[in-house]
Design a protein around this motif. Structure first.
Motif, PDB file in Angstrom:
ATOM      1  N   VAL A 115     -11.169   1.013   9.304  1.00  0.00           N
ATOM      2  CA  VAL A 115     -11.705   2.218   9.231  1.00  0.00           C
ATOM      3  C   VAL A 115     -12.092   2.531  10.733  1.00  0.00           C
ATOM      4  O   VAL A 115     -13.256   2.013  11.128  1.00  0.00           O
ATOM      5  CB  VAL A 115     -12.884   2.364   8.373  1.00  0.00           C
TER       6      VAL A 115
ATOM      7  N   ILE B 192      -8.991   4.463  -3.623  1.00  0.00           N
ATOM      8  CA  ILE B 192      -8.712   3.810  -2.189  1.00  0.00           C
ATOM      9  C   ILE B 192      -7.542   2.944  -2.270  1.00  0.00           C
ATOM     10  O   ILE B 192      -6.917   2.766  -1.603  1.00  0.00           O
ATOM     11  CB  ILE B 192     -10.173   3.145  -1.812  1.00  0.00           C
ATOM     12  N   GLU B 193      -7.787   2.005  -3.486  1.00  0.00           N
ATOM     13  CA  GLU B 193      -6.469   0.868  -3.550  1.00  0.00           C
ATOM     14  C   GLU B 193      -6.499   0.491  -4.804  1.00  0.00           C
ATOM     15  O   GLU B 193      -7.529   0.388  -5.642  1.00  0.00           O
ATOM     16  CB  GLU B 193      -6.789  -0.413  -2.382  1.00  0.00           C
TER      17      GLU B 193
ATOM     18  N   GLU C  55     -18.837   4.344  -2.964  1.00  0.00           N
ATOM     19  CA  GLU C  55     -17.408   3.387  -3.325  1.00  0.00           C
ATOM     20  C   GLU C  55     -18.056   2.641  -4.895  1.00  0.00           C
ATOM     21  O   GLU C  55     -19.129   2.309  -5.102  1.00  0.00           O
ATOM     22  CB  GLU C  55     -17.302   2.600  -2.279  1.00  0.00           C
TER      23      GLU C  55
ATOM     24  N   MET D  80     -13.146   5.793  -4.240  1.00  0.00           N
ATOM     25  CA  MET D  80     -14.188   6.687  -3.498  1.00  0.00           C
ATOM     26  C   MET D  80     -14.737   7.739  -4.515  1.00  0.00           C
ATOM     27  O   MET D  80     -13.808   8.611  -5.177  1.00  0.00           O
ATOM     28  CB  MET D  80     -13.712   7.091  -2.201  1.00  0.00           C
TER      29      MET D  80
ATOM     30  N   LYS E  20       0.847  -1.077   0.104  1.00  0.00           N
ATOM     31  CA  LYS E  20      -0.080   0.054   0.048  1.00  0.00           C
ATOM     32  C   LYS E  20       0.893   1.217   0.036  1.00  0.00           C
ATOM     33  O   LYS E  20       0.660   2.288  -0.672  1.00  0.00           O
ATOM     34  CB  LYS E  20      -0.840  -0.069   1.398  1.00  0.00           C
TER      35      LYS E  20
ATOM     36  N   GLU F 219      -4.200   6.877   6.935  1.00  0.00           N
ATOM     37  CA  GLU F 219      -4.643   7.813   5.858  1.00  0.00           C
ATOM     38  C   GLU F 219      -6.098   8.531   6.390  1.00  0.00           C
ATOM     39  O   GLU F 219      -6.752   8.098   7.030  1.00  0.00           O
ATOM     40  CB  GLU F 219      -4.801   7.324   4.328  1.00  0.00           C
ATOM     41  N   GLU F 220      -6.348   9.571   5.498  1.00  0.00           N
ATOM     42  CA  GLU F 220      -7.494  10.337   5.814  1.00  0.00           C
ATOM     43  C   GLU F 220      -8.833   9.623   5.488  1.00  0.00           C
ATOM     44  O   GLU F 220      -8.779   8.786   4.582  1.00  0.00           O
ATOM     45  CB  GLU F 220      -7.431  11.500   4.626  1.00  0.00           C
ATOM     46  N   PHE F 221      -9.973   9.930   6.192  1.00  0.00           N
ATOM     47  CA  PHE F 221     -11.062   9.283   5.828  1.00  0.00           C
ATOM     48  C   PHE F 221     -11.815   9.854   4.690  1.00  0.00           C
ATOM     49  O   PHE F 221     -11.930  11.019   4.569  1.00  0.00           O
ATOM     50  CB  PHE F 221     -12.100   9.204   7.144  1.00  0.00           C
ATOM     51  N   LEU F 222     -12.258   9.013   3.724  1.00  0.00           N
ATOM     52  CA  LEU F 222     -12.806   9.794   2.416  1.00  0.00           C
ATOM     53  C   LEU F 222     -14.368   9.569   2.571  1.00  0.00           C
ATOM     54  O   LEU F 222     -14.828   8.220   2.749  1.00  0.00           O
ATOM     55  CB  LEU F 222     -12.323   9.148   1.220  1.00  0.00           C
TER      56      LEU F 222
ATOM     57  N   VAL G   1      -7.183  -3.585   6.640  1.00  0.00           N
ATOM     58  CA  VAL G   1      -7.745  -2.344   6.869  1.00  0.00           C
ATOM     59  C   VAL G   1      -8.791  -1.823   7.787  1.00  0.00           C
ATOM     60  O   VAL G   1      -9.593  -2.744   7.940  1.00  0.00           O
ATOM     61  CB  VAL G   1      -8.556  -1.962   5.476  1.00  0.00           C
TER      62      VAL G   1
ATOM     63  N   VAL H 252      -8.477   6.048   8.954  1.00  0.00           N
ATOM     64  CA  VAL H 252      -7.929   4.688   8.159  1.00  0.00           C
ATOM     65  C   VAL H 252      -6.610   4.152   8.603  1.00  0.00           C
ATOM     66  O   VAL H 252      -5.717   5.029   8.102  1.00  0.00           O
ATOM     67  CB  VAL H 252      -8.389   4.896   6.868  1.00  0.00           C
TER      68      VAL H 252
ATOM     69  N   LYS I  75      -4.029   0.918   7.662  1.00  0.00           N
ATOM     70  CA  LYS I  75      -3.777   0.151   6.908  1.00  0.00           C
ATOM     71  C   LYS I  75      -2.677  -0.573   6.854  1.00  0.00           C
ATOM     72  O   LYS I  75      -1.426   0.091   6.806  1.00  0.00           O
ATOM     73  CB  LYS I  75      -3.959   0.587   5.341  1.00  0.00           C
TER      74      LYS I  75
ATOM     75  N   ALA J 130      -6.532   9.573  -0.778  1.00  0.00           N
ATOM     76  CA  ALA J 130      -6.433  10.060   0.460  1.00  0.00           C
ATOM     77  C   ALA J 130      -5.092  10.505   0.870  1.00  0.00           C
ATOM     78  O   ALA J 130      -4.347   9.925   0.592  1.00  0.00           O
ATOM     79  CB  ALA J 130      -7.158   8.902   1.512  1.00  0.00           C
TER      80      ALA J 130
HETATM   81  P1  AMP Z   1      -9.468  -1.718   0.943  1.00  0.00           P
HETATM   82  O1  AMP Z   1      -8.882  -2.964   1.131  1.00  0.00           O
HETATM   83  O2  AMP Z   1      -8.282  -0.582   0.934  1.00  0.00           O
HETATM   84  O3  AMP Z   1     -10.171  -1.608  -0.208  1.00  0.00           O
HETATM   85  O4  AMP Z   1     -10.247  -1.179   2.087  1.00  0.00           O
HETATM   86  C1  AMP Z   1     -11.117  -1.810   2.596  1.00  0.00           C
HETATM   87  C2  AMP Z   1     -12.644  -0.844   2.655  1.00  0.00           C
HETATM   88  O5  AMP Z   1     -12.344   0.088   3.618  1.00  0.00           O
HETATM   89  C3  AMP Z   1     -12.811  -0.242   1.318  1.00  0.00           C
HETATM   90  O6  AMP Z   1     -13.549  -1.020   0.379  1.00  0.00           O
HETATM   91  C4  AMP Z   1     -13.552   1.080   2.052  1.00  0.00           C
HETATM   92  O7  AMP Z   1     -14.946   0.751   2.295  1.00  0.00           O
HETATM   93  C5  AMP Z   1     -12.778   1.304   3.319  1.00  0.00           C
HETATM   94  N1  AMP Z   1     -11.656   2.351   3.014  1.00  0.00           N
HETATM   95  C6  AMP Z   1     -10.442   2.139   2.860  1.00  0.00           C
HETATM   96  N2  AMP Z   1      -9.765   3.170   2.746  1.00  0.00           N
HETATM   97  C7  AMP Z   1     -10.653   4.106   3.066  1.00  0.00           C
HETATM   98  C8  AMP Z   1     -10.602   5.759   3.204  1.00  0.00           C
HETATM   99  N3  AMP Z   1      -9.655   6.271   3.130  1.00  0.00           N
HETATM  100  N4  AMP Z   1     -11.733   6.167   3.415  1.00  0.00           N
HETATM  101  C9  AMP Z   1     -12.727   5.862   3.719  1.00  0.00           C
HETATM  102  N5  AMP Z   1     -12.961   4.347   3.704  1.00  0.00           N
HETATM  103  C10 AMP Z   1     -11.874   3.421   3.356  1.00  0.00           C
END
Ligand code: AMP
Length: 426
Positions: free
Chosen positions: A155, A281-282, A191, A272, A103, A184-187, A153, A141, A143, A118
């Protein structure tokens, strides 16, 4: 062509179903596969972590093309090893697979190339990570840097939760994956999953989907690998798709090429959609599961030449056609999932369910035992359907679900609810 597909889930069943329909496919093998994939391909009992064994199989069976479904072998360099042995393989090299494998790598790439994501910092110790989280405030968040099978992850809605996650990761709770952490910042926003097929230089859109991660109706309860999905995602308008390609996918391809790690394969962007537009996000470096099940239902074109063109660097003049219908998939899981669950319960009624108009049933975790289909995992079946609207696809999928006799299984009853609500409002 003789094709070998690596993987065993619903994603691989959907890929096998589509590849088996190609006039280019001579023999299709799948390792290790499942009971549903056995209808499309010859199953092979290979340990796919053993790259030498995979290469030996390709030599013995004169395999022309290998398709890797899942991330772990990609991050372990299976494409480099197969290509090194002169077997054409669909998917990114080990160094390109860092887009999912780290990440921190992806966040730094975004920062260096102005790719919207983010705000963040990377940490290799708990103290500074806690200080940063405290300074930023919740929600925030946390990670783990490495592959953590969907558990990496958190949140955090409160600082206490954030600090507990930081301590868990640095305390070894996720093994080596948590040795480094991104905070990281919450977005806020909606999605969407977006897919692009890439050949190192060119990317073409492969469509969009939305999935349901929570286990319970109304998006409640613990997170899972995904309880259902539908495609296309209504938020991914033409404008949003164009912005995602221009602001996220193409700059990533340019940057990867510049650093000598050109990206080939399918690039899966978790987005997002914020008030300011799409933010990353990823990345995942393979097809999504269960998103692939709905994408493959909607794909009109032959998949095999598209995957070969990705491998060969020939996507520049390539075009894919799609059915105009919507697709939806309902995941049926063993009771207890995503916690502990039993294996071996008998599933009946699949043939009748598959007769429902527009329905295709993909197997995610099944095997044959004494001539019967039995559950062999947490997520077990993907009951999928096409329809003129998401509402129609949903009605067809649940009609099929209701014909399946499996007392030890369960599913959500509201997959696609946001899209159906939108359709009813329209
Ligand atoms: P990821 O494995 O990075 O996809 O994260 C799993 C889930 O966490 C995502 O599908 C989002 O719902 C949530 N998430 C990850 N990063 C963020 C973020 N910066 N802000 C808000 N929600 C996030």
């Amino acid at each position: 062509m003789n094709i070998l597909l690596l993987g065993a889930g619903g994603r691989e069943h959907a890929l096998a179903w589509k590849m088996a329909a190609s006039p280019l496919t001579d023999r299709l093998y799948c390792a290790p596969g499942n009971a549903g994939i056995a209808h499309e391909a010859e199953l092979v009992a290979l340990d796919i972590a053993d790259h030498a064994a995979v290469i030996a199989f390709c030599e013995a069976k004169a395999v022309d093309f290998v398709v890797v479904g899942l991330e772990a072998p990609l991050c372990a360099g299976i494409v480099d090893d197969l290509e090194g042995a002169r077997f054409k393989t669909f998917g990114p090299s080990k160094s390109a697979a860092r887009l999912e494998g780290s990440k921190g790598f992806t966040k730094d790439l975004c920062r260096a190339n102005n790719i919207p994501t983010a705000a963040y910092e990377r940490f290799s110790a708990a103290g500074p990570a806690r200080d940063y989280a405290r300074k930023q405030g919740a929600p925030i968040v946390i990670k783990a840097d490495g592959l953590a099978a969907g558990k990496g992850v958190v949140v955090a809605q409160s600082l206490a939760e954030a600090e507990a996650a930081i301590d868990m990761m640095f305390g070894g709770g996720l093994g080596a994956a948590g040795a480094e952490v991104v905070v990281e910042e919450f977005l806020a926003g909606e999605e969407a999953s977006f897919f692009a097929l890439c050949d190192g230089e060119t990317a073409i859109p492969l469509g969009s989907a939305q999935d349901h991660k929570r286990v319970g109706d109304g998006d409640t309860g613990p997170n899972t690998g995904g309880m259902g999905a539908y495609s296309p995602a209504p938020v991914m308008t033409e404008e949003m798709t164009a912005r995602t390609m221009d602001e996220i996918v193409r700059p990533t391809l340019r940057a990867m090429k510049q650093m000598g790690a050109p990206y080939k394969g399918v690039l899966f962007a978790g987005l997002m959609i914020t008030a300011a537009g799409p933010k990353l996000i990823e990345f995942n470096v393979r097809f999504g599961d269960p998103e692939t099940q709905v994408l493959m239902l909607r794909l009109m074109s032959d998949l095999v030449p598209a995957l070969v063109a990705s491998r060969d660097g020939q996507l520049k003049n390539f075009d894919l056609r799609w059915y105009p219908e919507a697709a939806l998939t309902v995941v049926m899981a063993t009771k207890g999932y995503p916690g502990d669950y039993g294996k071996g319960s008998v599933i009946e009624g699949l043939d009748a369910a598959a007769q429902v108009e527009g329905v295709e049933i993909f197997h995610a975790g099944t095997k044959v035992d004494g001539g019967r289909i039995v559950a062999n995992g947490g997520r077990v079946l993907n009951v999928s359907a096409l329809g003129k609207t998401v509402g129609e696809a949903q009605a067809r999928a649940y009609r099929a679900v209701d014909l399946i006799r499996w007392p030890q299984g369960f599913c959500r009853r509201d997959i696609g609810w946001q899209a159906v609500k939108r359709e009813r409002g329209a």
